[in-house]
Design a protein around this motif. Structure first.
Motif, PDB file in Angstrom:
ATOM      1  N   HIS A 196       0.826  -1.198   0.000  1.00 28.40           N
ATOM      2  CA  HIS A 196       0.000   0.000   0.000  1.00 28.40           C
ATOM      3  C   HIS A 196       0.866   1.255   0.000  1.00 28.40           C
ATOM      4  O   HIS A 196       1.958   1.264   0.577  1.00 28.40           O
ATOM      5  N   ALA A 197       0.366   2.312  -0.626  1.00 20.94           N
ATOM      6  CA  ALA A 197       1.105   3.575  -0.701  1.00 20.94           C
ATOM      7  C   ALA A 197       1.383   4.124   0.699  1.00 20.94           C
ATOM      8  O   ALA A 197       2.445   4.691   0.948  1.00 20.94           O
ATOM      9  N   GLN A 198       0.427   3.932   1.617  1.00 21.99           N
ATOM     10  CA  GLN A 198       0.627   4.422   2.983  1.00 21.99           C
ATOM     11  C   GLN A 198       1.810   3.712   3.639  1.00 21.99           C
ATOM     12  O   GLN A 198       2.631   4.335   4.307  1.00 21.99           O
ATOM     13  N   ASN A 199       1.892   2.392   3.451  1.00 17.68           N
ATOM     14  CA  ASN A 199       3.022   1.660   4.012  1.00 17.68           C
ATOM     15  C   ASN A 199       4.336   2.106   3.380  1.00 17.68           C
ATOM     16  O   ASN A 199       5.343   2.208   4.060  1.00 17.68           O
ATOM     17  N   GLN A 200       4.323   2.368   2.071  1.00 19.40           N
ATOM     18  CA  GLN A 200       5.545   2.820   1.412  1.00 19.40           C
ATOM     19  C   GLN A 200       5.974   4.180   1.946  1.00 19.40           C
ATOM     20  O   GLN A 200       7.157   4.419   2.188  1.00 19.40           O
ATOM     21  N   SER A 201       5.021   5.058   2.157  1.00 15.55           N
ATOM     22  CA  SER A 201       5.321   6.377   2.718  1.00 15.55           C
ATOM     23  C   SER A 201       5.911   6.243   4.124  1.00 15.55           C
ATOM     24  O   SER A 201       6.879   6.929   4.473  1.00 15.55           O
ATOM     25  N   LEU A 202       5.339   5.364   4.931  1.00 16.30           N
ATOM     26  CA  LEU A 202       5.851   5.110   6.274  1.00 16.30           C
ATOM     27  C   LEU A 202       7.260   4.535   6.200  1.00 16.30           C
ATOM     28  O   LEU A 202       8.163   4.987   6.922  1.00 16.30           O
ATOM     29  N   LEU A 203       7.472   3.552   5.338  1.00 21.47           N
ATOM     30  CA  LEU A 203       8.798   2.951   5.195  1.00 21.47           C
ATOM     31  C   LEU A 203       9.836   3.982   4.742  1.00 21.47           C
ATOM     32  O   LEU A 203      10.973   3.982   5.222  1.00 21.47           O
ATOM     33  N   CYS A 233      18.604  15.849  11.353  1.00 20.00           N
ATOM     34  CA  CYS A 233      18.091  14.716  12.109  1.00 20.00           C
ATOM     35  C   CYS A 233      16.761  15.082  12.775  1.00 20.00           C
ATOM     36  O   CYS A 233      15.813  14.296  12.737  1.00 20.00           O
ATOM     37  N   ALA A 234      16.695  16.265  13.363  1.00 24.72           N
ATOM     38  CA  ALA A 234      15.450  16.702  14.007  1.00 24.72           C
ATOM     39  C   ALA A 234      14.305  16.717  12.997  1.00 24.72           C
ATOM     40  O   ALA A 234      13.194  16.263  13.301  1.00 24.72           O
ATOM     41  N   GLU A 235      14.571  17.201  11.796  1.00 28.51           N
ATOM     42  CA  GLU A 235      13.544  17.255  10.757  1.00 28.51           C
ATOM     43  C   GLU A 235      13.093  15.849  10.350  1.00 28.51           C
ATOM     44  O   GLU A 235      11.904  15.582  10.214  1.00 28.51           O
ATOM     45  N   ALA A 236      14.053  14.942  10.166  1.00 25.90           N
ATOM     46  CA  ALA A 236      13.721  13.562   9.781  1.00 25.90           C
ATOM     47  C   ALA A 236      12.937  12.867  10.892  1.00 25.90           C
ATOM     48  O   ALA A 236      11.979  12.136  10.618  1.00 25.90           O
ATOM     49  N   CYS A 237      13.327  13.103  12.130  1.00 24.68           N
ATOM     50  CA  CYS A 237      12.618  12.492  13.267  1.00 24.68           C
ATOM     51  C   CYS A 237      11.184  12.990  13.345  1.00 24.68           C
ATOM     52  O   CYS A 237      10.262  12.210  13.603  1.00 24.68           O
ATOM     53  N   ARG A 238      10.984  14.265  13.125  1.00 23.32           N
ATOM     54  CA  ARG A 238       9.624  14.821  13.184  1.00 23.32           C
ATOM     55  C   ARG A 238       8.752  14.260  12.064  1.00 23.32           C
ATOM     56  O   ARG A 238       7.588  13.937  12.273  1.00 23.32           O
ATOM     57  N   ARG A 239       9.328  14.139  10.872  1.00 27.33           N
ATOM     58  CA  ARG A 239       8.573  13.542   9.755  1.00 27.33           C
ATOM     59  C   ARG A 239       8.230  12.088  10.057  1.00 27.33           C
ATOM     60  O   ARG A 239       7.123  11.626   9.771  1.00 27.33           O
ATOM     61  N   CYS A 240       9.158  11.373  10.649  1.00 27.42           N
ATOM     62  CA  CYS A 240       8.927   9.964  10.962  1.00 27.42           C
ATOM     63  C   CYS A 240       7.879   9.834  12.063  1.00 27.42           C
ATOM     64  O   CYS A 240       7.001   8.966  11.982  1.00 27.42           O
ATOM     65  N   GLU A 241       7.966  10.673  13.062  1.00 24.49           N
ATOM     66  CA  GLU A 241       6.957  10.652  14.127  1.00 24.49           C
ATOM     67  C   GLU A 241       5.563  10.863  13.534  1.00 24.49           C
ATOM     68  O   GLU A 241       4.622  10.126  13.855  1.00 24.49           O
ATOM     69  N   GLU A 242       5.437  11.848  12.660  1.00 27.81           N
ATOM     70  CA  GLU A 242       4.146  12.123  12.014  1.00 27.81           C
ATOM     71  C   GLU A 242       3.673  10.926  11.198  1.00 27.81           C
ATOM     72  O   GLU A 242       2.495  10.572  11.227  1.00 27.81           O
ATOM     73  N   ALA A 243       4.582  10.297  10.464  1.00 30.48           N
ATOM     74  CA  ALA A 243       4.214   9.132   9.638  1.00 30.48           C
ATOM     75  C   ALA A 243       3.754   7.969  10.514  1.00 30.48           C
ATOM     76  O   ALA A 243       2.776   7.284  10.179  1.00 30.48           O
ATOM     77  N   CYS A 244       4.431   7.755  11.633  1.00 33.30           N
ATOM     78  CA  CYS A 244       4.013   6.678  12.560  1.00 33.30           C
ATOM     79  C   CYS A 244       2.637   6.968  13.130  1.00 33.30           C
ATOM     80  O   CYS A 244       1.772   6.078  13.175  1.00 33.30           O
ATOM     81  N   ARG A 245       2.420   8.202  13.553  1.00 33.71           N
ATOM     82  CA  ARG A 245       1.121   8.558  14.135  1.00 33.71           C
ATOM     83  C   ARG A 245       0.006   8.466  13.085  1.00 33.71           C
ATOM     84  O   ARG A 245      -1.100   8.005  13.398  1.00 33.71           O
ATOM     85  N   ALA A 246       0.293   8.859  11.859  1.00 31.32           N
ATOM     86  CA  ALA A 246      -0.693   8.764  10.789  1.00 31.32           C
ATOM     87  C   ALA A 246      -1.039   7.302  10.515  1.00 31.32           C
ATOM     88  O   ALA A 246      -2.214   6.963  10.293  1.00 31.32           O
ATOM     89  N   SER A 247      -0.050   6.450  10.543  1.00 37.55           N
ATOM     90  CA  SER A 247      -0.278   5.034  10.298  1.00 37.55           C
ATOM     91  C   SER A 247      -1.068   4.392  11.443  1.00 37.55           C
ATOM     92  O   SER A 247      -1.891   3.510  11.207  1.00 37.55           O
ATOM     93  N   MET A 248      -0.846   4.852  12.662  1.00 38.95           N
ATOM     94  CA  MET A 248      -1.603   4.345  13.806  1.00 38.95           C
ATOM     95  C   MET A 248      -3.072   4.721  13.676  1.00 38.95           C
ATOM     96  O   MET A 248      -3.948   3.939  14.035  1.00 38.95           O
ATOM     97  N   ALA A 249      -3.318   5.920  13.159  1.00 44.65           N
ATOM     98  CA  ALA A 249      -4.694   6.424  13.052  1.00 44.65           C
ATOM     99  C   ALA A 249      -5.459   5.775  11.925  1.00 44.65           C
ATOM    100  O   ALA A 249      -6.697   5.756  11.926  1.00 44.65           O
ATOM    101  N   ALA A 250      -4.735   5.234  10.929  1.00 49.68           N
ATOM    102  CA  ALA A 250      -5.385   4.661   9.744  1.00 49.68           C
ATOM    103  C   ALA A 250      -6.036   3.319  10.044  1.00 49.68           C
ATOM    104  O   ALA A 250      -5.745   2.619  10.939  1.00 49.68           O
TER     105      ALA A 250
END
Length: 110
Positions: A2-9, A93-110
């Protein structure tokens, strides 16, 4: 996949790379001792992101369980690196971590 999983990965893998680079660069700083907490969080974050990515990629039922912890570690690492944005590696690193945090939270909500 799924595109969502690819975005998260993609976000997880970018975070791993940024954290590994940051930890290595922090070890080259003049006052390494001052960067000890940052280095420790970089390593923890890279590890939890790597494990989460592997489980998500293979469709493990346990991958979803790690998303919350991964988001929390990414937030902690992003917050710590965000205190050192005068160093380019910490800023990235801070920017990448924030993007990853958002992606994890978005995936949890889906």
């Amino acid at each position: 996949m799924h595109a969502q999983n690819q975005s998260l990965l993609d976000a997880l893998n970018a975070c791993i790379a940024a954290c590994e680079h940051c930890a290595t660069a922090c070890l080259q700083e003049e006052d390494v001792k001052m960067m000890a907490h940052c280095i420790s969080l970089d390593r923890d974050c890279a590890d939890i992101c790597a494990l989460t990515a592997r489980l998500i990629a293979r469709g493990s039922e346990h991958g979803q369980h790690l998303l919350r912890e991964c988001a929390e570690v990414c937030k902690a690492c992003g917050d710590e690196c965000g205190q050192h944005t005068h160093m380019q590696h910490c800023k990235e690193c801070a920017e990448a971590c924030r993007r990853c945090e958002e992606a994890c939270r978005a995936s949890m909500a889906a």
